[in-house]
Design a protein around this motif. Structure first.
Motif, PDB file in Angstrom:
ATOM      1  N   PRO A  49      -3.475 -53.826 -58.461  1.00  0.00           N
ATOM      2  CA  PRO A  49      -2.751 -54.364 -59.670  1.00  0.00           C
ATOM      3  C   PRO A  49      -1.911 -53.059 -60.095  1.00  0.00           C
ATOM      4  CG  PRO A  49      -5.074 -53.653 -60.145  1.00  0.00           C
ATOM      5  CD  PRO A  49      -4.969 -53.796 -58.823  1.00  0.00           C
ATOM      6  N   PHE A  50      -2.105 -51.817 -59.428  1.00  0.00           N
ATOM      7  CA  PHE A  50      -1.223 -50.824 -59.854  1.00  0.00           C
ATOM      8  C   PHE A  50       0.186 -50.543 -58.909  1.00  0.00           C
ATOM      9  CE2 PHE A  50      -5.413 -49.446 -61.233  1.00  0.00           C
ATOM     10  CZ  PHE A  50      -5.253 -49.683 -62.706  1.00  0.00           C
ATOM     11  N   THR A  51       0.088 -51.315 -58.094  1.00  0.00           N
ATOM     12  CA  THR A  51       1.293 -50.939 -56.842  1.00  0.00           C
ATOM     13  C   THR A  51       2.306 -51.855 -57.155  1.00  0.00           C
ATOM     14  OG1 THR A  51      -0.645 -50.907 -55.069  1.00  0.00           O
ATOM     15  CG2 THR A  51       1.871 -51.445 -54.339  1.00  0.00           C
ATOM     16  N   THR A  52       3.721 -51.349 -57.052  1.00  0.00           N
ATOM     17  CA  THR A  52       4.823 -51.851 -57.376  1.00  0.00           C
ATOM     18  C   THR A  52       5.572 -51.863 -55.966  1.00  0.00           C
ATOM     19  OG1 THR A  52       5.790 -49.684 -57.717  1.00  0.00           O
ATOM     20  CG2 THR A  52       5.098 -51.144 -59.497  1.00  0.00           C
ATOM     21  N   TYR A  53       6.450 -52.900 -55.628  1.00  0.00           N
ATOM     22  CA  TYR A  53       7.116 -53.154 -54.549  1.00  0.00           C
ATOM     23  C   TYR A  53       8.632 -52.938 -54.406  1.00  0.00           C
ATOM     24  CZ  TYR A  53       2.306 -55.137 -53.593  1.00  0.00           C
ATOM     25  OH  TYR A  53       1.079 -55.121 -53.656  1.00  0.00           O
ATOM     26  N   PRO A  54       9.393 -52.602 -53.278  1.00  0.00           N
ATOM     27  CA  PRO A  54       8.629 -52.070 -52.284  1.00  0.00           C
ATOM     28  C   PRO A  54       7.933 -50.944 -52.196  1.00  0.00           C
ATOM     29  CG  PRO A  54      11.037 -51.826 -52.022  1.00  0.00           C
ATOM     30  CD  PRO A  54      10.637 -52.486 -53.238  1.00  0.00           C
ATOM     31  N   ARG A  55       6.830 -50.639 -51.423  1.00  0.00           N
ATOM     32  CA  ARG A  55       6.059 -49.346 -51.370  1.00  0.00           C
ATOM     33  C   ARG A  55       5.742 -49.082 -50.113  1.00  0.00           C
ATOM     34  NH1 ARG A  55       6.816 -46.471 -54.413  1.00  0.00           N
ATOM     35  NH2 ARG A  55       6.115 -47.710 -56.100  1.00  0.00           N
ATOM     36  N   ILE A  56       5.959 -47.573 -49.972  1.00  0.00           N
ATOM     37  CA  ILE A  56       5.465 -46.769 -48.507  1.00  0.00           C
ATOM     38  C   ILE A  56       4.110 -46.436 -48.989  1.00  0.00           C
ATOM     39  CG2 ILE A  56       5.637 -44.887 -47.069  1.00  0.00           C
ATOM     40  CD1 ILE A  56       8.770 -45.310 -47.542  1.00  0.00           C
ATOM     41  N   PRO A  57       3.262 -47.073 -48.366  1.00  0.00           N
ATOM     42  CA  PRO A  57       1.786 -46.677 -48.739  1.00  0.00           C
ATOM     43  C   PRO A  57       1.175 -45.303 -48.187  1.00  0.00           C
ATOM     44  CG  PRO A  57       1.721 -48.150 -46.731  1.00  0.00           C
ATOM     45  CD  PRO A  57       2.959 -47.990 -47.206  1.00  0.00           C
ATOM     46  N   GLY A  58      -0.027 -44.996 -48.549  1.00  0.00           N
ATOM     47  CA  GLY A  58      -0.548 -43.931 -47.803  1.00  0.00           C
ATOM     48  C   GLY A  58      -0.862 -42.713 -48.468  1.00  0.00           C
ATOM     49  N   HIS A  59      -2.173 -41.969 -48.657  1.00  0.00           N
ATOM     50  CA  HIS A  59      -2.412 -40.861 -49.262  1.00  0.00           C
ATOM     51  C   HIS A  59      -3.585 -40.274 -48.762  1.00  0.00           C
ATOM     52  CE1 HIS A  59      -4.647 -44.198 -51.523  1.00  0.00           C
ATOM     53  NE2 HIS A  59      -5.660 -43.074 -51.406  1.00  0.00           N
ATOM     54  N   GLU A  60      -3.879 -40.595 -47.346  1.00  0.00           N
ATOM     55  CA  GLU A  60      -4.963 -39.912 -46.595  1.00  0.00           C
ATOM     56  C   GLU A  60      -4.061 -39.304 -45.335  1.00  0.00           C
ATOM     57  OE1 GLU A  60      -8.181 -43.112 -47.535  1.00  0.00           O
ATOM     58  OE2 GLU A  60      -7.754 -42.813 -45.493  1.00  0.00           O
ATOM     59  N   PHE A  61      -3.939 -37.956 -45.444  1.00  0.00           N
ATOM     60  CA  PHE A  61      -3.007 -37.625 -44.362  1.00  0.00           C
ATOM     61  C   PHE A  61      -3.381 -36.062 -43.912  1.00  0.00           C
ATOM     62  CE2 PHE A  61      -0.741 -36.534 -48.232  1.00  0.00           C
ATOM     63  CZ  PHE A  61       0.093 -35.208 -47.811  1.00  0.00           C
ATOM     64  N   SER A  62      -2.738 -35.807 -42.706  1.00  0.00           N
ATOM     65  CA  SER A  62      -2.526 -34.463 -42.237  1.00  0.00           C
ATOM     66  C   SER A  62      -0.938 -34.219 -41.971  1.00  0.00           C
ATOM     67  CB  SER A  62      -3.271 -34.205 -40.836  1.00  0.00           C
ATOM     68  OG  SER A  62      -3.013 -35.062 -39.919  1.00  0.00           O
ATOM     69  N   ALA A  63      -0.645 -32.971 -42.024  1.00  0.00           N
ATOM     70  CA  ALA A  63       0.908 -32.638 -41.687  1.00  0.00           C
ATOM     71  C   ALA A  63       0.952 -31.290 -41.418  1.00  0.00           C
ATOM     72  CB  ALA A  63       1.725 -32.996 -42.988  1.00  0.00           C
ATOM     73  N   GLN A  64       2.314 -30.895 -40.741  1.00  0.00           N
ATOM     74  CA  GLN A  64       2.575 -29.498 -40.351  1.00  0.00           C
ATOM     75  C   GLN A  64       3.793 -29.291 -41.332  1.00  0.00           C
ATOM     76  OE1 GLN A  64       3.358 -29.144 -36.303  1.00  0.00           O
ATOM     77  NE2 GLN A  64       2.732 -26.984 -36.200  1.00  0.00           N
ATOM     78  N   LEU A  65       3.787 -27.875 -41.743  1.00  0.00           N
ATOM     79  CA  LEU A  65       4.879 -27.696 -42.701  1.00  0.00           C
ATOM     80  C   LEU A  65       5.963 -27.208 -41.703  1.00  0.00           C
ATOM     81  CD1 LEU A  65       3.101 -24.883 -45.121  1.00  0.00           C
ATOM     82  CD2 LEU A  65       3.532 -27.370 -45.472  1.00  0.00           C
ATOM     83  N   VAL A  66       7.220 -27.670 -42.039  1.00  0.00           N
ATOM     84  CA  VAL A  66       8.499 -27.503 -41.241  1.00  0.00           C
ATOM     85  C   VAL A  66       9.522 -26.331 -41.961  1.00  0.00           C
ATOM     86  CG1 VAL A  66      10.644 -28.709 -40.624  1.00  0.00           C
ATOM     87  CG2 VAL A  66       8.351 -30.062 -40.518  1.00  0.00           C
ATOM     88  N   SER A  67       9.475 -26.532 -43.159  1.00  0.00           N
ATOM     89  CA  SER A  67      10.302 -25.563 -44.094  1.00  0.00           C
ATOM     90  C   SER A  67       9.714 -25.280 -45.287  1.00  0.00           C
ATOM     91  CB  SER A  67      11.510 -26.106 -44.214  1.00  0.00           C
ATOM     92  OG  SER A  67      11.914 -27.206 -44.983  1.00  0.00           O
ATOM     93  N   VAL A  68       9.456 -24.069 -45.603  1.00  0.00           N
ATOM     94  CA  VAL A  68       8.720 -23.782 -46.814  1.00  0.00           C
ATOM     95  C   VAL A  68       9.613 -22.601 -47.613  1.00  0.00           C
ATOM     96  CG1 VAL A  68       6.597 -22.810 -47.783  1.00  0.00           C
ATOM     97  CG2 VAL A  68       6.576 -23.790 -45.584  1.00  0.00           C
ATOM     98  N   MET A 109      -0.241 -41.277 -54.629  1.00  0.00           N
ATOM     99  CA  MET A 109       0.713 -41.518 -53.530  1.00  0.00           C
ATOM    100  C   MET A 109       0.444 -43.020 -52.799  1.00  0.00           C
ATOM    101  SD  MET A 109       1.107 -37.638 -51.576  1.00  0.00           S
ATOM    102  CE  MET A 109       2.195 -38.635 -50.438  1.00  0.00           C
ATOM    103  N   GLY A 110       1.412 -43.701 -52.592  1.00  0.00           N
ATOM    104  CA  GLY A 110       1.138 -44.948 -52.084  1.00  0.00           C
ATOM    105  C   GLY A 110       1.022 -46.139 -52.830  1.00  0.00           C
ATOM    106  N   VAL A 111       0.871 -45.706 -54.305  1.00  0.00           N
ATOM    107  CA  VAL A 111       0.384 -46.556 -55.044  1.00  0.00           C
ATOM    108  C   VAL A 111       1.623 -46.811 -56.220  1.00  0.00           C
ATOM    109  CG1 VAL A 111      -1.160 -47.489 -56.838  1.00  0.00           C
ATOM    110  CG2 VAL A 111      -2.021 -46.503 -54.841  1.00  0.00           C
TER     111      VAL A 111
END
Length: 341
Positions: A49-68, A109-111
């Motif tokens: 019920p909380f999602t609005t569209y269009p939406r890129i999903p996802g909040h379970e992730f791993s990543a590598q820092l590119v620029s900091v 994120m994702g919602v």
């Protein structure tokens, strides 16, 4: 760059979009692996019920820092990270008391905002969490595990205590792992045989069918008629909540993780008669992430047993479709965007 988008309920597609630009105090992250959450599937099926569209999903992730940007925390390009994906306002009463996971104006994120199913994302430095020596795949499992760990932390669980978990989906299974790590004896119930089979593989001391008579008999046998010290509701259904109240011992803890969609009617006197402690549990806190990462690094718990398959962005739609069937054949499915460099 590639991104997975849900343009409307029942639709999913791989799109090209521009690379994000970090704002002040933000880092640019290259996404490695993403887990598909039940909330993502609900967004896909139109049941969130909380999602609005269009939406890129996802909040379970791993990543590598590119620029900091320059920082005093020691973050540098190349670091393996995950992040706290629940954006809190910082101003509401909950935030002012440190209950940032229960922010009145929470945006996950994702919602409520675009998520991690894209090749690059930006993230405030304050939300970054070190992945230490974990693999990108294991790190992508920390967020849902943290949800369950946060819930379990509300209850008094110790060696030999009995725990009932209603629901053997991913969150229920992670709650099983968290409770077992604290020495509990755990019984878990689900209506799907596939899920109960997974629970048995993950160390459940007892698996219980949903059929009422068999369920009640199994509970009595497991607890010698004393009831459970802790009951965890991980479905969000009125029936499973009522089962928790019924099977809880006097003085027990009842923890609710499942997000209910229907009203529940019950005689509240049972709470008084049994002197139950009932807790709602929402999201997780950074401390939950960090504690779990330490446990996994020390080989005290293995979240990778939850992985039922790894997909590519090009085949992600197949993964969403498989999970939407809801037959319990899969625990966690991951989408790998990139490898560590």
């Amino acid at each position: 760059m590639r991104a997975i988008e849900i343009p409307a309920p029942g639709e999913i597609r791989l799109i090209e979009k521009e690379m994000p630009k970090p704002a002040a105090g933000e880092a640019l992250l290259r996404v490695l692996c993403c887990g598909i959450c039940g909330a993502d599937v609900a967004s896909y099926t139109g049941n969130q019920p909380f999602t609005t569209y269009p939406r890129i999903p996802g909040h379970e992730f791993s990543a590598q820092l590119v620029s900091v940007p320059e920082n005093g925390a020691g973050w540098k390009a190349g670091d393996l990270v995950t992040a706290n994906p629940y954006f809190n306002c910082g101003d509401c009463y909950a935030c002012r008391r440190g209950l940032v996971n229960a922010c009145v104006h929470n945006q996950t994120m994702g919602v409520q905002r675009d998520g991690s199913f894209q090749e690059y994302i930006t993230m405030p430095l304050s939300r970054l969490i070190s992945g230490k020596s974990l693999s990108p795949e294991a790190l992508a499992l920390i967020e849902p595990f943290a949800i369950s760990r946060h819930a379990v932390s509300h209850a008094e669980i110790a060696l030999g205590k009995t725990v009932l978990i209603m629901g053997a989906g991913p969150i229920g299974l992670f709650a099983l792992l968290a409770a077992k790590a604290q020495g509990a004896r755990v019984a878990i119930c689900d209506k799907l045989e596939n899920r109960l089979a997974l629970a048995a593989q993950f160390g459940a001391d007892c698996t219980l069918p949903a059929e009422k008579d068999a369920f009640c008999a199994g509970c009595r046998q497991f607890t010698n008629g004393d009831g459970f010290d802790v009951c965890i509701e991980a479905c969000g259904a009125p029936e499973t909540f009522l089962s928790c109240l019924q099977e809880a011992a006097h003085g027990a803890d009842v923890v609710l993780i499942g997000n209910g969609k229907r009203e529940t009617t019950f005689l509240h006197s049972v709470l008084l008669q049994k002197e139950l402690r009932v807790f709602g549990s929402r999201n997780a806190r950074t401390a939950d992430f960090e504690a779990l990462i330490r446990l996994v690094c020390e080989n005290r718990v293995d979240p990778m047993r939850m992985v039922s398959g790894i997909f590519t962005p090009e085949t992600a739609a197949e993964a969403f479709s498989a999970l939407a069937k809801g037959d319990g054949a899969y625990a966690k499915l991951l989408v790998r965007f990139s490898e560590m460099r």
